[in-house]
Design a protein around this motif. Structure first.
Motif, PDB file in Angstrom:
ATOM      1  N   THR A 168      32.074  48.169  43.179  1.00 59.28           N
ATOM      2  CA  THR A 168      33.264  48.999  42.917  1.00 59.28           C
ATOM      3  C   THR A 168      33.900  48.578  41.591  1.00 59.28           C
ATOM      4  O   THR A 168      34.424  49.411  40.864  1.00 59.28           O
ATOM      5  CB  THR A 168      34.327  48.825  44.029  1.00 59.28           C
ATOM      6  OG1 THR A 168      34.620  47.433  44.174  1.00 59.28           O
ATOM      7  CG2 THR A 168      33.846  49.378  45.360  1.00 59.28           C
ATOM      8  N   GLY A 187      34.853  51.051  38.537  1.00 57.91           N
ATOM      9  CA  GLY A 187      36.258  51.377  38.231  1.00 57.91           C
ATOM     10  C   GLY A 187      37.139  50.196  37.921  1.00 57.91           C
ATOM     11  O   GLY A 187      38.375  50.344  37.932  1.00 57.91           O
ATOM     12  N   LEU A 228      41.283  47.953  39.387  1.00 57.78           N
ATOM     13  CA  LEU A 228      42.066  49.038  39.991  1.00 57.78           C
ATOM     14  C   LEU A 228      41.179  49.962  40.827  1.00 57.78           C
ATOM     15  O   LEU A 228      41.587  50.443  41.886  1.00 57.78           O
ATOM     16  CB  LEU A 228      42.769  49.847  38.901  1.00 57.78           C
ATOM     17  CG  LEU A 228      44.068  49.245  38.361  1.00 57.78           C
ATOM     18  CD1 LEU A 228      44.585  50.050  37.169  1.00 57.78           C
ATOM     19  CD2 LEU A 228      45.141  49.174  39.443  1.00 57.78           C
ATOM     20  N   GLY A 229      39.959  50.194  40.360  1.00 62.75           N
ATOM     21  CA  GLY A 229      39.004  51.012  41.116  1.00 62.75           C
ATOM     22  C   GLY A 229      38.649  50.344  42.432  1.00 62.75           C
ATOM     23  O   GLY A 229      38.558  50.992  43.478  1.00 62.75           O
ATOM     24  N   PHE A 286      41.569  50.607  44.802  1.00 63.35           N
ATOM     25  CA  PHE A 286      41.655  51.989  45.294  1.00 63.35           C
ATOM     26  C   PHE A 286      40.603  52.227  46.388  1.00 63.35           C
ATOM     27  O   PHE A 286      40.903  52.792  47.450  1.00 63.35           O
ATOM     28  CB  PHE A 286      41.444  52.947  44.116  1.00 63.35           C
ATOM     29  CG  PHE A 286      41.673  54.391  44.473  1.00 63.35           C
ATOM     30  CD1 PHE A 286      42.897  54.831  44.948  1.00 63.35           C
ATOM     31  CD2 PHE A 286      40.656  55.334  44.314  1.00 63.35           C
ATOM     32  CE1 PHE A 286      43.115  56.169  45.265  1.00 63.35           C
ATOM     33  CE2 PHE A 286      40.860  56.673  44.627  1.00 63.35           C
ATOM     34  CZ  PHE A 286      42.091  57.091  45.102  1.00 63.35           C
ATOM     35  N   MET A 299      40.636  48.860  34.264  1.00 60.65           N
ATOM     36  CA  MET A 299      40.030  50.189  34.491  1.00 60.65           C
ATOM     37  C   MET A 299      39.119  50.536  33.304  1.00 60.65           C
ATOM     38  O   MET A 299      39.479  51.386  32.478  1.00 60.65           O
ATOM     39  CB  MET A 299      41.103  51.264  34.737  1.00 60.65           C
ATOM     40  CG  MET A 299      42.307  51.212  33.828  1.00 60.65           C
ATOM     41  SD  MET A 299      43.616  52.362  34.323  1.00 60.65           S
ATOM     42  CE  MET A 299      42.864  53.959  34.182  1.00 60.65           C
ATOM     43  N   ILE A 357      37.889  54.955  38.380  1.00 61.68           N
ATOM     44  CA  ILE A 357      38.631  54.579  39.600  1.00 61.68           C
ATOM     45  C   ILE A 357      38.180  55.450  40.775  1.00 61.68           C
ATOM     46  O   ILE A 357      37.928  54.967  41.875  1.00 61.68           O
ATOM     47  CB  ILE A 357      40.158  54.723  39.360  1.00 61.68           C
ATOM     48  CG1 ILE A 357      40.627  53.641  38.397  1.00 61.68           C
ATOM     49  CG2 ILE A 357      40.924  54.634  40.672  1.00 61.68           C
ATOM     50  CD1 ILE A 357      42.087  53.707  38.037  1.00 61.68           C
ATOM     51  N   TYR A 374      48.315  54.823  45.187  1.00 64.88           N
ATOM     52  CA  TYR A 374      47.975  53.530  45.799  1.00 64.88           C
ATOM     53  C   TYR A 374      48.939  53.208  46.939  1.00 64.88           C
ATOM     54  O   TYR A 374      48.539  52.774  48.013  1.00 64.88           O
ATOM     55  CB  TYR A 374      48.030  52.413  44.742  1.00 64.88           C
ATOM     56  CG  TYR A 374      46.819  52.334  43.864  1.00 64.88           C
ATOM     57  CD1 TYR A 374      46.607  53.261  42.849  1.00 64.88           C
ATOM     58  CD2 TYR A 374      45.871  51.329  44.037  1.00 64.88           C
ATOM     59  CE1 TYR A 374      45.499  53.191  42.031  1.00 64.88           C
ATOM     60  CE2 TYR A 374      44.756  51.254  43.219  1.00 64.88           C
ATOM     61  CZ  TYR A 374      44.580  52.177  42.218  1.00 64.88           C
ATOM     62  OH  TYR A 374      43.465  52.102  41.423  1.00 64.88           O
TER      63      TYR A 374
END
Lengths: 458, 87
Positions: A40, A44, A47-48, A51, A190, A197, B54
């Protein structure tokens, strides 16, 4: 596996308690915190990854609630396969049975690749592929001989690996293990923008993939209406804890560029602290979770293949039970060539992707089974539906939506895998539907489950 | 004859486990969320744009899990005598 025809589970002793359900679910899944989730980050950034953790986590919480309700109601060992068989239809049941099989076989290959990679990093003269083959052969042999002792060992291995993550997390936030680097997060926040993301969602399920398997021991529970919901929710919370802690530790201890391609990120994070105790604990944890997970997946995949064979979706040849070890030995042995075929590619992300596609098929079918179940049996009674999940069927619809959205994100980087995977399952669905037309279905709700007839037949 | 005192004590243990793991979950998820978001808040301006999404999923995750746990507790309480959970 259907309870009415399953010779292996006929007359099983009902002794399992909520912690067994917890251990079964977490045992297979915890490996997802030790490897695989970090792709992941490659998509991303941090932050990806966060998320993906939150969105996939939300979806799996809802899948768990669906599985709790279906598992505690049907009390059958086949889990998603049986739910689809009872409430959707034979084509869907075969599709889910095959998806569970592929999900777990691909997971077994991924585990074996990681164990072989660790072995090769410790002993550089050893090549990865032969070790991968050896591990697959060893686990197949273990399951051929019987799994009770092996699964008990699994619980101990899993618990050790979980404690290692928790100790590492608290040691890090209290300043005892390594320095957490905010600059690693900022530089790798990111890298591919907003698209990255969103694309990171494709590997999000790896944090929790397979938790629905916890409900598969319902048939052997002493009080399934208590053990399944309690064990399943406790298992889900454990994985949410593990995933959050893992992301936090790894994102601050390993630069994002390295984290995104790591084969064993938690072990590398421990190595960066320089603490011998943590290096040993996380190294052992990685090996333990991979072995425990691979062992559990051979068990579950072979039972799924066995069920398909026994219910005549496949040749009956695979439905034989070993006279001495009482295992579906032909189905167990047949996991080996498929696992080797996956492992032969050698690309961990490719293997993981196919496992995720197969899992997502299940995550569409499980809530759909629940929606159908509630339509067939709308009343809430102790006999039919002792545990009533909250906010249903709304949560089931949201789960299906999220599973399809996550599946669609595979288009970024794994478009051909997605098309091939979906084509494979569409062909399988029509093949099994066609094959099953020739078989007479004799299903009696009262005889099989002790339930009244569905609402539309009354 | 059901021993009601034992049943209530065992139910309390089940509730205790649920509250304990939920507490740990709330602490860990909000801690991780806060540390990552606060670290990136000034350095990465885009975080301010996507922050509500988020936050929404964090609240959904914790909210649904909490509701799920409360439902499990209520279900155990409702059926504990009928199914003899603590025998």
């Amino acid at each position: 596996m259907s309870g009415n025809t399953n010779s292996e589970h006929a007359g099983v002793v009902k002794t399992l308690r909520p912690y067994h359900v917890w251990a079964l679910g977490v045992g297979i899944v915890l490996v997802g915190e030790y490897m695989g989730w970090n792709f992941t980050v490659a998509k991303g950034g941090i932050l990806g990854s966060l998320f993906a953790l939150l969105v996939a986590g939300t979806m799996f919480v809802m899948v768990s609630l669906c599985a709790s309700e279906l598992g505690s109601s049907t009390k059958l060992a086949g889990g998603p396969y049986d739910w689809a068989r009872l409430f959707v239809g034979p084509g869907a049941a075969a599709l889910v049975g095959l998806a569970v099989y592929m999900e777990f076989i691909a997971l077994e290959s991924a585990d074996a690749i990681v164990v072989a990679s660790i072995t090769s990093s410790i002993f550089p003269e050893i090549q990865t592929f032969p070790v991968t083959l050896l591990i697959i052969a060893f686990l197949t042999f273990m399951n051929y001989r019987g799994v009770v002792a092996a699964l008990n060992l699994n619980f101990a291995l899993t618990f050790t690996a979980l404690i290692a993550i928790i100790v590492f997390f608290f040691a890090n936030i209290t300043g005892f293990a390594g320095t957490w680097h905010p600059e690693y997060l900022i530089s790798g926040a990111m890298p591919n923008g907003f698209i990255g993301i969103f694309a990171a969602l494709q590997f999000g399920p790896w944090f929790y993939l397979g938790i629905e398997g916890a409900a598969m021991c319902a048939e052997e529970c002493k009080h399934p209406t208590r053990a399944v919901p309690l064990g399943q929710q406790a298992g889900m919370i454990t994985l949410l804890l593990g995933s959050g802690m893992t992301l936090y530790i790894c994102s601050g201890l390993i630069p994002a560029a390295e984290l995104g391609t790591s084969v064993y990120p938690l072990f590398e994070a421990a190595t960066s602290t320089g603490s011998t105790f943590l290096i040993a604990a996380l190294g052992i944890g990685t090996l333990f979770t991979c072995l425990a997970s691979a062992n559990g997946t051979v068990c579950d995949a072979s039972r799924s293949w066995f069920a398909l064979s026994r219910d005549k979706f496949l040749t009956n040849w695979f439905a034989d039970v070993h006279p001495r070890y009482s295992t579906p030995y032909r189905a167990v042995i047949f996991t080996m060539p498929i696992a080797i075929a996956f492992a032969f590619s050698g690309f961990l992300d490719q293997v993981i992707t196919f496992s995720i596609i197969s899992g997502l098929i299940c995550y569409v079918m499980i809530p759909f089974s629940l929606i159908r179940f509630r339509k067939l049996f709308p009343e809430h009674s102790q006999k039919v539906r002792p545990f009533v999940g909250p906010l249903q069927p709304t949560l089931a619809y949201i789960t299906i939506f999220l599973a399809i959205v996550i599946m669609s994100t595979l288009n970024w980087g794994y478009g051909f895998n997605l098309i091939f995977g979906l084509l494979f399952y569409v062909i399988a669905y029509f093949y099994f539907s066609w094959r099953y037309k020739s078989i007479e279905i004799n299903h009696d709700w009262g005889e099989d489950l002790g339930w009244p007839e569905p609402s539309h037949r009354r | 004859m059901v021993n009601k005192t034992k049943y209530h004590n065992d139910l309390k243990k089940d509730a205790g486990i649920i509250v304990l793991v939920l507490g740990l979950l709330f602490f860990s998820e909000t801690f991780v969320f806060y540390r990552i978001m606060s670290t990136l808040w000034d350095a990465v301006p885009e975080v301010r744009i996507i922050f509500p999404v988020y936050l929404l999923f964090l609240m959904l995750l914790l909210g649904i899990e909490t509701i799920g746990c409360i439902t499990v507790y209520k279900s155990i309480k409702e059926h504990m005598y009928d199914f003899k959970y603590y025998e």
